[in-house]
Design a protein around this motif. Structure first.
Motif, PDB file in Angstrom:
ATOM      1  N   ASP A  31     -50.273 -26.707   4.071  1.00 21.65           N
ATOM      2  CA  ASP A  31     -48.813 -26.579   3.928  1.00 21.65           C
ATOM      3  C   ASP A  31     -48.165 -26.517   5.179  1.00 21.65           C
ATOM      4  OD1 ASP A  31     -48.138 -27.074   0.848  1.00 21.65           O
ATOM      5  OD2 ASP A  31     -49.610 -25.322   0.970  1.00 21.65           O
ATOM      6  N   LYS A  32     -47.362 -27.312   5.769  1.00 19.68           N
ATOM      7  CA  LYS A  32     -46.678 -27.242   7.099  1.00 19.68           C
ATOM      8  C   LYS A  32     -45.180 -26.777   6.796  1.00 19.68           C
ATOM      9  CE  LYS A  32     -48.886 -31.527   9.187  1.00 19.68           C
ATOM     10  NZ  LYS A  32     -49.604 -30.627  10.344  1.00 19.68           N
ATOM     11  N   LEU A  33     -44.769 -25.763   7.583  1.00 18.20           N
ATOM     12  CA  LEU A  33     -43.538 -25.081   7.486  1.00 18.20           C
ATOM     13  C   LEU A  33     -43.124 -24.966   8.814  1.00 18.20           C
ATOM     14  CD1 LEU A  33     -44.327 -22.218   4.761  1.00 18.20           C
ATOM     15  CD2 LEU A  33     -43.068 -24.266   4.558  1.00 18.20           C
ATOM     16  N   ARG A  34     -41.862 -25.037   8.855  1.00 15.89           N
ATOM     17  CA  ARG A  34     -40.905 -24.976  10.344  1.00 15.89           C
ATOM     18  C   ARG A  34     -40.295 -24.042  10.045  1.00 15.89           C
ATOM     19  NH1 ARG A  34     -38.091 -30.494   8.874  1.00 15.89           N
ATOM     20  NH2 ARG A  34     -38.076 -29.291   7.044  1.00 15.89           N
ATOM     21  N   LEU A  35     -40.407 -22.710  11.227  1.00 11.72           N
ATOM     22  CA  LEU A  35     -39.910 -21.591  11.138  1.00 11.72           C
ATOM     23  C   LEU A  35     -39.045 -21.467  12.263  1.00 11.72           C
ATOM     24  CD1 LEU A  35     -39.685 -18.453  10.408  1.00 11.72           C
ATOM     25  CD2 LEU A  35     -41.767 -18.152  11.801  1.00 11.72           C
ATOM     26  N   LEU A  36     -37.646 -20.980  11.881  1.00 13.20           N
ATOM     27  CA  LEU A  36     -36.581 -20.676  13.013  1.00 13.20           C
ATOM     28  C   LEU A  36     -36.419 -19.200  13.118  1.00 13.20           C
ATOM     29  CD1 LEU A  36     -34.763 -21.995  15.155  1.00 13.20           C
ATOM     30  CD2 LEU A  36     -32.954 -22.210  13.271  1.00 13.20           C
ATOM     31  N   MET A  37     -36.466 -18.562  14.561  1.00 19.00           N
ATOM     32  CA  MET A  37     -36.188 -17.291  14.558  1.00 19.00           C
ATOM     33  C   MET A  37     -34.655 -17.018  14.782  1.00 19.00           C
ATOM     34  SD  MET A  37     -39.060 -16.002  14.198  1.00 19.00           S
ATOM     35  CE  MET A  37     -38.725 -14.325  14.353  1.00 19.00           C
ATOM     36  N   ASP A  38     -34.265 -15.839  14.987  1.00 16.45           N
ATOM     37  CA  ASP A  38     -32.762 -15.715  14.894  1.00 16.45           C
ATOM     38  C   ASP A  38     -32.230 -15.652  16.324  1.00 16.45           C
ATOM     39  OD1 ASP A  38     -34.227 -13.263  15.761  1.00 16.45           O
ATOM     40  OD2 ASP A  38     -32.425 -12.210  14.999  1.00 16.45           O
ATOM     41  N   TYR A  84     -35.227 -26.785   9.273  1.00 16.66           N
ATOM     42  CA  TYR A  84     -36.296 -26.023   9.194  1.00 16.66           C
ATOM     43  C   TYR A  84     -36.490 -25.650   7.506  1.00 16.66           C
ATOM     44  CZ  TYR A  84     -35.967 -25.508  14.228  1.00 16.66           C
ATOM     45  OH  TYR A  84     -35.844 -25.894  15.341  1.00 16.66           O
ATOM     46  N   ASP A  85     -37.864 -25.173   7.373  1.00 20.25           N
ATOM     47  CA  ASP A  85     -38.095 -24.683   6.002  1.00 20.25           C
ATOM     48  C   ASP A  85     -37.908 -23.097   5.821  1.00 20.25           C
ATOM     49  OD1 ASP A  85     -39.313 -27.314   5.299  1.00 20.25           O
ATOM     50  OD2 ASP A  85     -40.601 -26.839   7.020  1.00 20.25           O
ATOM     51  N   VAL A  86     -38.031 -22.272   6.867  1.00 13.99           N
ATOM     52  CA  VAL A  86     -37.935 -20.660   6.831  1.00 13.99           C
ATOM     53  C   VAL A  86     -37.119 -20.365   7.961  1.00 13.99           C
ATOM     54  CG1 VAL A  86     -39.062 -18.562   6.534  1.00 13.99           C
ATOM     55  CG2 VAL A  86     -40.306 -20.789   5.741  1.00 13.99           C
ATOM     56  N   ALA A  87     -36.480 -19.403   7.854  1.00 13.85           N
ATOM     57  CA  ALA A  87     -35.635 -18.478   9.164  1.00 13.85           C
ATOM     58  C   ALA A  87     -35.629 -17.239   8.898  1.00 13.85           C
ATOM     59  CB  ALA A  87     -34.206 -19.232   9.057  1.00 13.85           C
ATOM     60  N   PHE A  88     -35.727 -16.601  10.052  1.00  9.82           N
ATOM     61  CA  PHE A  88     -35.654 -15.275  10.156  1.00  9.82           C
ATOM     62  C   PHE A  88     -34.191 -14.715  10.713  1.00  9.82           C
ATOM     63  CE2 PHE A  88     -36.069 -11.268  12.766  1.00  9.82           C
ATOM     64  CZ  PHE A  88     -36.242 -10.434  11.874  1.00  9.82           C
ATOM     65  N   GLY A  89     -33.337 -14.331   9.708  1.00  7.09           N
ATOM     66  CA  GLY A  89     -31.953 -14.174  10.174  1.00  7.09           C
ATOM     67  C   GLY A  89     -31.156 -13.118   9.215  1.00  7.09           C
ATOM     68  N   ALA A 224     -33.803 -10.847   7.319  1.00 10.24           N
ATOM     69  CA  ALA A 224     -34.572 -11.130   6.163  1.00 10.24           C
ATOM     70  C   ALA A 224     -35.253 -12.419   6.429  1.00 10.24           C
ATOM     71  CB  ALA A 224     -34.004 -11.070   4.818  1.00 10.24           C
ATOM     72  N   VAL A 225     -36.579 -12.712   5.752  1.00 11.07           N
ATOM     73  CA  VAL A 225     -37.036 -13.934   5.651  1.00 11.07           C
ATOM     74  C   VAL A 225     -36.026 -14.843   4.722  1.00 11.07           C
ATOM     75  CG1 VAL A 225     -39.285 -15.482   5.219  1.00 11.07           C
ATOM     76  CG2 VAL A 225     -39.306 -13.294   6.484  1.00 11.07           C
ATOM     77  N   ILE A 226     -35.654 -15.805   5.117  1.00 10.11           N
ATOM     78  CA  ILE A 226     -34.810 -16.659   4.254  1.00 10.11           C
ATOM     79  C   ILE A 226     -35.272 -17.894   4.025  1.00 10.11           C
ATOM     80  CG2 ILE A 226     -32.394 -17.631   4.046  1.00 10.11           C
ATOM     81  CD1 ILE A 226     -31.630 -15.305   5.798  1.00 10.11           C
ATOM     82  N   ILE A 227     -35.328 -18.389   2.820  1.00  7.99           N
ATOM     83  CA  ILE A 227     -35.664 -20.086   2.618  1.00  7.99           C
ATOM     84  C   ILE A 227     -34.470 -20.707   1.850  1.00  7.99           C
ATOM     85  CG2 ILE A 227     -38.231 -19.280   2.689  1.00  7.99           C
ATOM     86  CD1 ILE A 227     -38.024 -19.513  -0.559  1.00  7.99           C
ATOM     87  N   PRO A 228     -34.656 -22.100   1.740  1.00 10.82           N
ATOM     88  CA  PRO A 228     -33.934 -22.762   0.778  1.00 10.82           C
ATOM     89  C   PRO A 228     -34.438 -22.512  -0.934  1.00 10.82           C
ATOM     90  CG  PRO A 228     -34.759 -24.153   2.411  1.00 10.82           C
ATOM     91  CD  PRO A 228     -35.412 -22.752   2.279  1.00 10.82           C
ATOM     92  N   VAL A 229     -33.230 -22.462  -1.577  1.00 15.07           N
ATOM     93  CA  VAL A 229     -33.644 -22.311  -3.168  1.00 15.07           C
ATOM     94  C   VAL A 229     -34.630 -23.544  -3.606  1.00 15.07           C
ATOM     95  CG1 VAL A 229     -32.790 -22.369  -5.368  1.00 15.07           C
ATOM     96  CG2 VAL A 229     -31.730 -20.846  -3.450  1.00 15.07           C
ATOM     97  N   THR A 230     -34.317 -24.755  -2.817  1.00 14.03           N
ATOM     98  CA  THR A 230     -35.370 -25.832  -3.493  1.00 14.03           C
ATOM     99  C   THR A 230     -36.723 -25.657  -2.850  1.00 14.03           C
ATOM    100  OG1 THR A 230     -34.567 -26.791  -0.937  1.00 14.03           O
ATOM    101  CG2 THR A 230     -33.387 -27.270  -3.153  1.00 14.03           C
ATOM    102  N   LEU A 231     -36.866 -24.914  -1.805  1.00 18.50           N
ATOM    103  CA  LEU A 231     -38.492 -24.477  -1.645  1.00 18.50           C
ATOM    104  C   LEU A 231     -38.982 -23.542  -2.561  1.00 18.50           C
ATOM    105  CD1 LEU A 231     -40.784 -24.991   0.402  1.00 18.50           C
ATOM    106  CD2 LEU A 231     -39.995 -22.881   1.542  1.00 18.50           C
ATOM    107  N   ALA A 232     -38.338 -22.594  -2.836  1.00 10.97           N
ATOM    108  CA  ALA A 232     -38.692 -21.836  -3.885  1.00 10.97           C
ATOM    109  C   ALA A 232     -39.031 -22.244  -5.255  1.00 10.97           C
ATOM    110  CB  ALA A 232     -37.494 -20.488  -4.021  1.00 10.97           C
ATOM    111  N   GLU A 233     -38.203 -23.228  -5.625  1.00 13.06           N
ATOM    112  CA  GLU A 233     -38.344 -23.942  -6.707  1.00 13.06           C
ATOM    113  C   GLU A 233     -39.607 -24.898  -6.825  1.00 13.06           C
ATOM    114  OE1 GLU A 233     -34.666 -25.643  -7.567  1.00 13.06           O
ATOM    115  OE2 GLU A 233     -33.982 -23.864  -8.458  1.00 13.06           O
TER     116      GLU A 233
END
Length: 343
Positions: A31-38, A84-89, A224-233
């Motif tokens: 799985d490919k995920l794009r991660l963005l730092m704060d 992005y798919d995941v963020a630290f913020g 925290a590690v934050i994601i879109p609700v759509t990815l969680a689902e």
């Protein structure tokens, strides 16, 4: 060439082709995920770059790309945009975004990293030892940053007359240097970031006084590690694997903190490795390994405290409604407690 040798050669070639296809299929399955730092690649990003570079994400069949950030608000906006798919913020900035943008993709925190928020006011002025001492002083700050936006709540909780405090707005990277030059008597900042900046500027560090918001009534959480609700689902399994990999990376890096600075320097050659090693250790000691985390494990929250924090954020940021705890954070992607214990 004999018939037997031809058969053996065919078998070897066939096996090589099968192995090649198997490797190709495995690579495609990741799985490919794009991660963005704060923020920039500094000590607080240590566990993330370690997880990328030393195979923690790969072990969980996740191919993670990682970019530096330009503040939590920017990271959260980009995450909601689909870039992005995941963020630290900052979870409080995420909360504000969700409430004020109900028509945009909603976000949720899945792993609490900073159990204690690093919001602070720092000074070398010996006359400032309590929050009330900020009255009549000039505070160097940056427009839109979390410390400034939460200051009204900090002031209210500690009886500070805000009309007696002068704020000097400058670019974030200039706060510490301008304070040292006498532009202000104190400066706001994330403690772990400002500490190393003051130290690099040659400040007399034993004389520094730090007023941590968390020590003066604020119940809020931090990054925290934050994601879109759509990815969680749509792909809950990849979220579970992501949190497990990151926790494993953090646990190992905390045992050997010296591993993170060289990884950060690969991304930003201008950093000073000893400073980033120390910053990583400060983050772990002061904002991650709290008494609550030592007892209850890393990554989860205290629902009662979160409820109180939401109440405070709703007031401080004048949100049109107060979100529920389960709109802000979910523990459904956390590994079992025994896998969340940190050294």
């Amino acid at each position: 060439m004999t018939h037997k040798r031809l058969n053996l050669l065919s078998m070897v070639l066939g096996l090589a082709i099968l192995l090649s296809f198997a490797e190709s299929e495995t690579a495609q399955a990741a799985d490919k995920l794009r991660l963005l730092m704060d923020w920039a690649f500094q000590g607080q990003a240590g566990a993330f770059v370690n997880a990328v570079d030393n195979g923690y994400f790969a072990k969980q069949d996740i191919d993670v790309s990682i970019d530096r950030g330009y503040g939590s608000s920017d990271a959260i906006t980009k995450l909601a945009s689909g870039a992005y798919d995941v963020a630290f913020g900052d979870i409080n900035s995420m909360m504000e975004f969700n409430v004020k943008n109900p028509d945009k993709p909603q976000l949720i925190a899945v792993l609490m990293v900073f159990d204690r928020p690093p919001l602070s006011v720092m000074t070398f002025d010996g006359s400032i030892t309590t929050p009330r001492d900020l009255e009549g002083k000039r505070i160097v700050t940056s427009q839109g940053e979390s410390n400034l936006r939460m200051f009204p709540l900090f002031a209210k909780l500690n009886g500070i007359d805000r009309s007696k405090v002068t704020f000097v707005n400058v670019q974030p990277q200039l706060r510490e240097s301008l304070m040292m030059r006498g532009v202000g008597d104190a400066a706001t900042g994330f403690y772990y970031a400002s500490y190393e900046s003051f130290k690099a500027l040659g400040a007399d560090m034993p004389k520094m006084t730090t007023l941590m918001y968390a020590d003066y009534g604020l119940k809020i959480y931090g990054n925290a590690v934050i994601i879109p609700v759509t990815l969680a689902e749509s792909n809950p399994d990849v979220v579970r694997r992501f949190t497990l990999a990151l926790i494993s990376s953090l646990r190992d890096a905390m045992k050997k903190p010296e591993v993170v600075a060289p990884l950060l320097k690969k991304r930003d050659p201008t950093i000073l490795e000893p400073a980033e090693t120390e910053r990583f250790e400060i983050v772990n000691r002061d904002f991650i390994m709290t008494p609550y985390v030592k007892e209850h494990g890393f990554g989860d929250i205290d629902p009662a405290r979160m409820e109180a924090g939401i109440e405070q954020v709703t007031e401080a940021l004048d949100l049109p409604r107060k979100p529920k705890v389960d709109e802000v954070f979910t523990d459904r992607f956390l590994p079992p407690l025994d896998q969340r214990r940190l050294p």
